[in-house]
Design a protein around this motif. Structure first.
Motif, mmCIF file in Angstrom:
data_model
loop_
_atom_site.group_PDB
_atom_site.id
_atom_site.type_symbol
_atom_site.label_atom_id
_atom_site.label_comp_id
_atom_site.label_asym_id
_atom_site.label_seq_id
_atom_site.Cartn_x
_atom_site.Cartn_y
_atom_site.Cartn_z
ATOM 1 N N LEU A 22 8.188 21.828 73.420
ATOM 2 C CA LEU A 22 7.833 20.840 74.230
ATOM 3 C C LEU A 22 7.845 19.426 73.805
ATOM 4 O O LEU A 22 7.942 19.312 72.602
ATOM 5 N N PRO A 23 7.887 18.266 74.491
ATOM 6 C CA PRO A 23 8.046 18.312 75.769
ATOM 7 C C PRO A 23 9.449 18.589 76.380
ATOM 8 O O PRO A 23 10.240 18.493 75.662
ATOM 9 N N ARG A 24 9.382 19.166 77.250
ATOM 10 C CA ARG A 24 10.926 19.729 77.936
ATOM 11 C C ARG A 24 11.237 18.679 79.191
ATOM 12 O O ARG A 24 10.665 18.615 80.149
ATOM 13 N N PRO A 25 12.627 18.265 79.009
ATOM 14 C CA PRO A 25 12.903 17.365 80.087
ATOM 15 C C PRO A 25 13.071 18.309 81.411
ATOM 16 O O PRO A 25 13.188 19.689 81.461
ATOM 17 N N ILE A 26 13.083 17.580 82.470
ATOM 18 C CA ILE A 26 12.983 18.169 83.702
ATOM 19 C C ILE A 26 14.407 17.987 84.481
ATOM 20 O O ILE A 26 14.681 16.901 84.869
ATOM 21 N N ALA A 27 15.075 18.887 85.072
ATOM 22 C CA ALA A 27 16.102 18.753 86.002
ATOM 23 C C ALA A 27 15.932 19.102 87.376
ATOM 24 O O ALA A 27 15.221 20.230 87.614
ATOM 25 N N TRP A 28 15.783 18.108 88.232
ATOM 26 C CA TRP A 28 15.429 18.103 89.614
ATOM 27 C C TRP A 28 16.542 18.404 90.312
ATOM 28 O O TRP A 28 17.413 17.496 90.704
ATOM 29 N N VAL A 29 17.053 19.719 90.675
ATOM 30 C CA VAL A 29 18.306 20.033 90.979
ATOM 31 C C VAL A 29 18.211 20.183 92.547
ATOM 32 O O VAL A 29 17.465 20.886 92.969
ATOM 33 N N SER A 30 19.242 19.286 92.984
ATOM 34 C CA SER A 30 19.344 19.559 94.634
ATOM 35 C C SER A 30 20.760 20.247 94.792
ATOM 36 O O SER A 30 21.668 20.084 94.121
ATOM 37 N N THR A 31 20.783 21.279 95.854
ATOM 38 C CA THR A 31 21.968 21.975 96.180
ATOM 39 C C THR A 31 21.980 22.203 97.686
ATOM 40 O O THR A 31 20.950 21.656 98.220
ATOM 41 N N GLN A 32 22.913 22.707 98.154
ATOM 42 C CA GLN A 32 23.207 22.966 99.628
ATOM 43 C C GLN A 32 23.827 24.239 99.851
ATOM 44 O O GLN A 32 24.668 24.667 99.293
ATOM 45 N N ASP A 33 23.193 24.991 100.970
ATOM 46 C CA ASP A 33 23.961 26.181 101.155
ATOM 47 C C ASP A 33 25.070 26.099 102.058
ATOM 48 O O ASP A 33 25.614 25.065 102.492
#
Length: 201
Positions: A22-33
Motif C-alpha cells: 500500500l497505497p495501491r493505485p486504483i483503476a476505475w475500469v469502464s467496459t461495455q458488453d
C-alpha cells in the motif's frame, strides 16, 4: 509476528497482503458488453507493467467460482476497456460503483457520473476523471481456481486524455491530480506529503 502462508485462511491472507502492499493505485475500469450496457468498477491491484509496449496490469480477483466479474467478462468478450484515474472529488462515486450489482446495471448512472465518448475504443470513460486511458486487451493470465483466484489483464494503452491544467512542464502535476490510493479495509489515502531522492548515477 511470523506467518506461514500455507496455514492461513484465505480471508486472513487477503487482509495481510493488502495491508502490506500500500497505497495501491486504483483503476476505475469502464467496459461495455455486446448489447451496449456499460459497466464501471474499481480495482486496486493495478499498475504500469511496461512502456514499450505501453501496458497496464489490472488483476481482477474471482469472487464466485461459477462466473467472472462483469468487468472481466466484458474485457474478454470485446477486448476493450478504459482506465479512469480516481481523484479525491470522485472517491465517493468510485466507492458507490464497487458493489456486486447485476450485469444489466449501469454503474455510471448508479454512481452519478457522466459518460465521455472514447476515441479508439467503444466503452466510454468517466467524463469527470482527470485522466482516462483507452486500452485494448493485450493478454489475460489466469492464476488459481475458485474464490480469490487472480486474472491479470494486460491492457495496451492506445490513447490518453489528461485534463487541462494537469500537464505542466512536461509531466502531470501530481498535487493537482489528487489521485486516491487504496489502503487496507475501507481506508483510502492521498499522495500529499511527497519527498524527493536523487537516483544514483
Amino acid at each position: 509476528m511470523e506467518f506461514n502462508v500455507q496455514q492461513l485462511e484465505r480471508t486472513n491472507l487477503y487482509q495481510l497482503l493488502v495491508g502490506c502492499v500500500l497505497p495501491r493505485p486504483i483503476a476505475w475500469v469502464s467496459t461495455q458488453d455486446l448489447k451496449g450496457v456499460c459497466n464501471l468498477a474499481p480495482f486496486s491491484f493495478f499498475n504500469v507493467m511496461s512502456v514499450n509496449p505501453p501496458l497496464l496490469g489490472i488483476s481482477i480477483l474471482k469472487q464466485a467460482p461459477e462466473r467472472d466479474k462483469d468487468t472481466l467478462a466484458n474485457i474478454r468478450l470485446t477486448g476493450e476497456l478504459v482506465v479512469n484515474i480516481v481523484s479525491q472529488p470522485l472517491a465517493a462515486a468510485m466507492n458507490a460503483s464497487c458493489g456486486a450489482y447485476p450485469a444489466d446495471i449501469d454503474e455510471f448512472e448508479l454512481a452519478g457520473v457522466a459518460k465521455m465518448g472514447s476515441v479508439t475504443v467503444k466503452p466510454p470513460g468517466v467524463a469527470e476523471a482527470p485522466v482516462r486511458l483507452e486500452c485494448a486487451l493485450h493478454q489475460c493470465l489466469t492464476f488459481g481456481h475458485g474464490s480469490g483466484a487472480g486474472n491479470l489483464v494486460l491492457a495496451e494503452v492506445k490513447y490518453i486524455h489528461v485534463a487541462d491544467g494537469l500537464w505542466r512542464d512536461g509531466a502531470i502535476d501530481e498535487q493537482a491530480l489528487q489521485a486516491v490510493g487504496k489502503l487496507g479495509g475501507n481506508r483510502y489515502s492521498l499522495a500529499e506529503e511527497a519527498f524527493t531522492l536523487e537516483r544514483p548515477a
